[in-house]
Design a protein around this motif. Structure first.
Motif, PDB file in Angstrom:
ATOM      1  N   ALA A  11      36.696  46.325  39.976  1.00  0.00           N
ATOM      2  CA  ALA A  11      37.086  44.910  39.920  1.00  0.00           C
ATOM      3  C   ALA A  11      35.991  44.021  39.345  1.00  0.00           C
ATOM      4  O   ALA A  11      36.266  42.902  38.902  1.00  0.00           O
ATOM      5  CB  ALA A  11      37.458  44.423  41.322  1.00  0.00           C
ATOM      6  N   GLN A  41      50.101  38.015  45.590  1.00  0.00           N
ATOM      7  CA  GLN A  41      50.247  36.838  46.467  1.00  0.00           C
ATOM      8  C   GLN A  41      51.215  37.115  47.633  1.00  0.00           C
ATOM      9  O   GLN A  41      52.225  36.429  47.806  1.00  0.00           O
ATOM     10  CB  GLN A  41      50.747  35.635  45.659  1.00  0.00           C
ATOM     11  CG  GLN A  41      49.807  35.188  44.543  1.00  0.00           C
ATOM     12  CD  GLN A  41      48.479  34.639  45.087  1.00  0.00           C
ATOM     13  OE1 GLN A  41      48.453  33.647  45.784  1.00  0.00           O
ATOM     14  NE2 GLN A  41      47.391  35.305  44.761  1.00  0.00           N
ATOM     15  N   GLU A  60      46.358  40.340  47.201  1.00  0.00           N
ATOM     16  CA  GLU A  60      45.760  39.249  46.421  1.00  0.00           C
ATOM     17  C   GLU A  60      46.408  39.129  45.051  1.00  0.00           C
ATOM     18  O   GLU A  60      46.731  38.030  44.595  1.00  0.00           O
ATOM     19  CB  GLU A  60      44.251  39.498  46.273  1.00  0.00           C
ATOM     20  CG  GLU A  60      43.496  38.302  45.706  1.00  0.00           C
ATOM     21  CD  GLU A  60      41.986  38.515  45.758  1.00  0.00           C
ATOM     22  OE1 GLU A  60      41.459  39.220  44.877  1.00  0.00           O
ATOM     23  OE2 GLU A  60      41.336  37.990  46.682  1.00  0.00           O
ATOM     24  N   ASP A  61      46.639  40.275  44.374  1.00  0.00           N
ATOM     25  CA  ASP A  61      47.209  40.248  43.018  1.00  0.00           C
ATOM     26  C   ASP A  61      48.650  39.739  43.003  1.00  0.00           C
ATOM     27  O   ASP A  61      49.061  39.035  42.087  1.00  0.00           O
ATOM     28  CB  ASP A  61      47.157  41.652  42.395  1.00  0.00           C
ATOM     29  CG  ASP A  61      45.725  42.102  42.098  1.00  0.00           C
ATOM     30  OD1 ASP A  61      44.805  41.255  42.195  1.00  0.00           O
ATOM     31  OD2 ASP A  61      45.521  43.297  41.792  1.00  0.00           O
ATOM     32  N   ASP A  75      39.352  46.136  36.534  1.00  0.00           N
ATOM     33  CA  ASP A  75      40.552  46.608  37.234  1.00  0.00           C
ATOM     34  C   ASP A  75      40.171  47.533  38.385  1.00  0.00           C
ATOM     35  O   ASP A  75      39.601  48.607  38.165  1.00  0.00           O
ATOM     36  CB  ASP A  75      41.492  47.347  36.271  1.00  0.00           C
ATOM     37  CG  ASP A  75      42.918  47.433  36.813  1.00  0.00           C
ATOM     38  OD1 ASP A  75      43.075  47.451  38.055  1.00  0.00           O
ATOM     39  OD2 ASP A  75      43.857  47.476  36.011  1.00  0.00           O
ATOM     40  N   GLU A  97      51.313  47.603  38.141  1.00  0.00           N
ATOM     41  CA  GLU A  97      50.984  47.220  39.516  1.00  0.00           C
ATOM     42  C   GLU A  97      52.083  46.353  40.116  1.00  0.00           C
ATOM     43  O   GLU A  97      51.836  45.598  41.044  1.00  0.00           O
ATOM     44  CB  GLU A  97      49.655  46.453  39.541  1.00  0.00           C
ATOM     45  CG  GLU A  97      49.011  46.379  40.916  1.00  0.00           C
ATOM     46  CD  GLU A  97      47.910  45.338  40.999  1.00  0.00           C
ATOM     47  OE1 GLU A  97      47.504  45.022  42.113  1.00  0.00           O
ATOM     48  OE2 GLU A  97      47.466  44.848  39.945  1.00  0.00           O
ATOM     49  N   ARG A 126      42.015  49.376  39.946  1.00  0.00           N
ATOM     50  CA  ARG A 126      42.835  50.605  39.934  1.00  0.00           C
ATOM     51  C   ARG A 126      42.147  51.798  39.279  1.00  0.00           C
ATOM     52  O   ARG A 126      42.701  52.896  39.262  1.00  0.00           O
ATOM     53  CB  ARG A 126      44.175  50.330  39.240  1.00  0.00           C
ATOM     54  CG  ARG A 126      45.146  49.501  40.081  1.00  0.00           C
ATOM     55  CD  ARG A 126      46.405  49.189  39.311  1.00  0.00           C
ATOM     56  NE  ARG A 126      46.121  48.393  38.122  1.00  0.00           N
ATOM     57  CZ  ARG A 126      46.912  48.342  37.052  1.00  0.00           C
ATOM     58  NH1 ARG A 126      48.026  49.041  36.997  1.00  0.00           N
ATOM     59  NH2 ARG A 126      46.573  47.585  36.022  1.00  0.00           N
ATOM     60  N   TYR A 149      43.906  44.428  47.840  1.00  0.00           N
ATOM     61  CA  TYR A 149      43.906  44.005  46.430  1.00  0.00           C
ATOM     62  C   TYR A 149      45.324  43.705  45.937  1.00  0.00           C
ATOM     63  O   TYR A 149      45.538  42.735  45.205  1.00  0.00           O
ATOM     64  CB  TYR A 149      43.252  45.083  45.550  1.00  0.00           C
ATOM     65  CG  TYR A 149      41.745  44.982  45.503  1.00  0.00           C
ATOM     66  CD1 TYR A 149      41.110  43.997  44.751  1.00  0.00           C
ATOM     67  CD2 TYR A 149      40.936  45.858  46.229  1.00  0.00           C
ATOM     68  CE1 TYR A 149      39.725  43.881  44.712  1.00  0.00           C
ATOM     69  CE2 TYR A 149      39.543  45.767  46.199  1.00  0.00           C
ATOM     70  CZ  TYR A 149      38.950  44.773  45.439  1.00  0.00           C
ATOM     71  OH  TYR A 149      37.575  44.662  45.413  1.00  0.00           O
ATOM     72  N   VAL A 150      46.295  44.529  46.358  1.00  0.00           N
ATOM     73  CA  VAL A 150      47.688  44.280  45.965  1.00  0.00           C
ATOM     74  C   VAL A 150      48.162  42.953  46.567  1.00  0.00           C
ATOM     75  O   VAL A 150      48.851  42.166  45.911  1.00  0.00           O
ATOM     76  CB  VAL A 150      48.607  45.442  46.421  1.00  0.00           C
ATOM     77  CG1 VAL A 150      50.077  45.096  46.160  1.00  0.00           C
ATOM     78  CG2 VAL A 150      48.245  46.726  45.677  1.00  0.00           C
TER      79      VAL A 150
END
Length: 381
Positions: free
Chosen positions: A151, A34, A31-32, A161, A89, A163, A28-29
């Protein structure tokens, strides 16, 4: 009293499973923010890097403050690591959070396994540790579901989210710490002078300790590698989105959980060596499936096989080493947990390999670990 003491100890095993959120969280990190594969794989690598630094000193610390107090310290560090991502994040915050998660888990894994030995008074150690791994695996396979839920659902104070995963585990961590703190556990006094760092490292000169150390490195490398790479394989070969592919991580941990639960029974009724052989063969078949598979059923079967096969490797290797030197259990425990450093080496190599030739490159790196486990078979008593 032992039965009551086992309840908070098993809560701690659940908290130990928080470290496995790093696989889905790093996706996820990635993707968020890039990120490339090799940069995103820094997160799981960073978590397990701290096992190299802290494991042996934790074994020495246990001799001074006791096993229970060391576990409590580990829970405090873990709770702080889960709190930080709730404030942001960005890359530095996530690096610090994953570092603290790794440090807390290094402290916990080193001290919690010997604490089980204290609570149970010895006997059936591999079986009891495997049941603890079953509890740990529940936290592991819940993590991707909680991240997917966060998500895709609107959650008060969070919105959409992933998280929210950190918030839920933060609360559970506090409960685990509170339960352990109020539970009386009587520990044996350590006779004589505590071992120095150099004396601990020298124990690697004992063949079974060294070979078990490498066995645990391979187990954790394959564990973290599958955890991180399985969703990427589904995205690469089946064209799935991350939210859909995240199921692969849960599937892995579902079968690891089943493996731990059934393994605690099989390790009582089957020779440890026979069960170890069966486990490693399952992992070898899995590597073949992950390397060539392009159909959903084949990839899911391969993920299930490595999940079940890898579920009891840690307990068997750990118990082989621990029972070989009963007078040095704290020190040997520190060395074995230092082997979790394999969770740093494997993802880094897999990241470079997958950037170069796709996810098949990552599978080749894991397959090397499986080959080593075949060589370890003759050491299982």
């Amino acid at each position: 009293m032992k039965k009551f003491a086992l309840i908070p100890v098993m809560f701690c095993f659940f908290a130990m499973g928080f470290v496995d959120l790093v696989g889905i969280a790093s996706n996820y990190v990635k993707e968020d923010l890039q990120l490339t594969d090799s940069v995103a794989n820094i997160f799981p690598s960073l978590v397990f890097f701290w096992f190299l630094i802290f494991s042996v000193p934790t074994g020495m610390l246990m001799n001074k403050i006791g096993r229970k107090n060391t576990v409590l310290l580990s829970l405090v560090v873990t709770i702080v690591s889960l709190l930080l991502p709730l404030f942001g994040e960005n890359f530095p915050v996530m690096l610090i959070a994953f570092s603290l998660l790794g440090i807390g888990n290094a402290l916990m894994q080193t001290s919690l396994n010997p604490l089980v030995s204290t609570v149970m008074g010895g006997g059936n150690l591999a079986s009891t540790l495997t049941f603890g791994q079953f509890i740990k695996a529940i936290a592991s396979f819940l993590a991707p579901y909680l991240a997917m839920w966060g998500a895709t659902q609107v959650i008060p104070s969070f919105g959409y989210d992933w998280r929210v995963l950190f918030a839920i585990y933060f609360v559970v961590g506090i409960i685990a710490a509170a339960l352990l703190a109020v539970t009386p556990i009587e520990e044996e006094h350590i006779e004589g002078k505590a071992s120095t760092f150099a004396e601990c490292i020298k124990l690697l000169g004992t063949p079974i300790v060294l070979l078990s150390f490498f066995g645990i490195m391979c187990h954790v490398g394959i564990d973290v590698g599958t955890n991180t790479t399985a969703p990427k394989i589904l995205m690469e070969r089946l064209g799935l989105t991350l939210n859909d592919a995240a199921f692969a991580t849960s599937l892995y941990f579902i079968f690891r959980t089943i493996g731990c639960l059934t393994g605690s029974f099989f390790l009582r009724v089957l020779p440890n060596r026979l069960f170890f052989v069966i486990s490693v063969i399952m992992m070898a078949l899995s590597m073949c499936g992950l390397f060539v598979g392009t159909e959903r059923w084949m990839l899911y079967t391969a993920i299930a096989l490595v999940g079940y096969g890898n579920s009891n490797i840690f307990s068997i290797c750990f118990a082989q080493a621990l029972t070989s030197m009963p007078e040095k259990q704290n020190e040997v425990s520190g060395l074995m947990i230092m082997g979790l450093f394999g969770g740093t080496i494997f993802p880094l190599l897999m990241g470079f390999a997958s950037d170069a030739i796709g996810q098949a490159g990552a599978v080749i790196v894991m397959a090397i670990g499986v080959l080593y486990l075949f060589t370890y078979i003759k050491n299982v008593k």
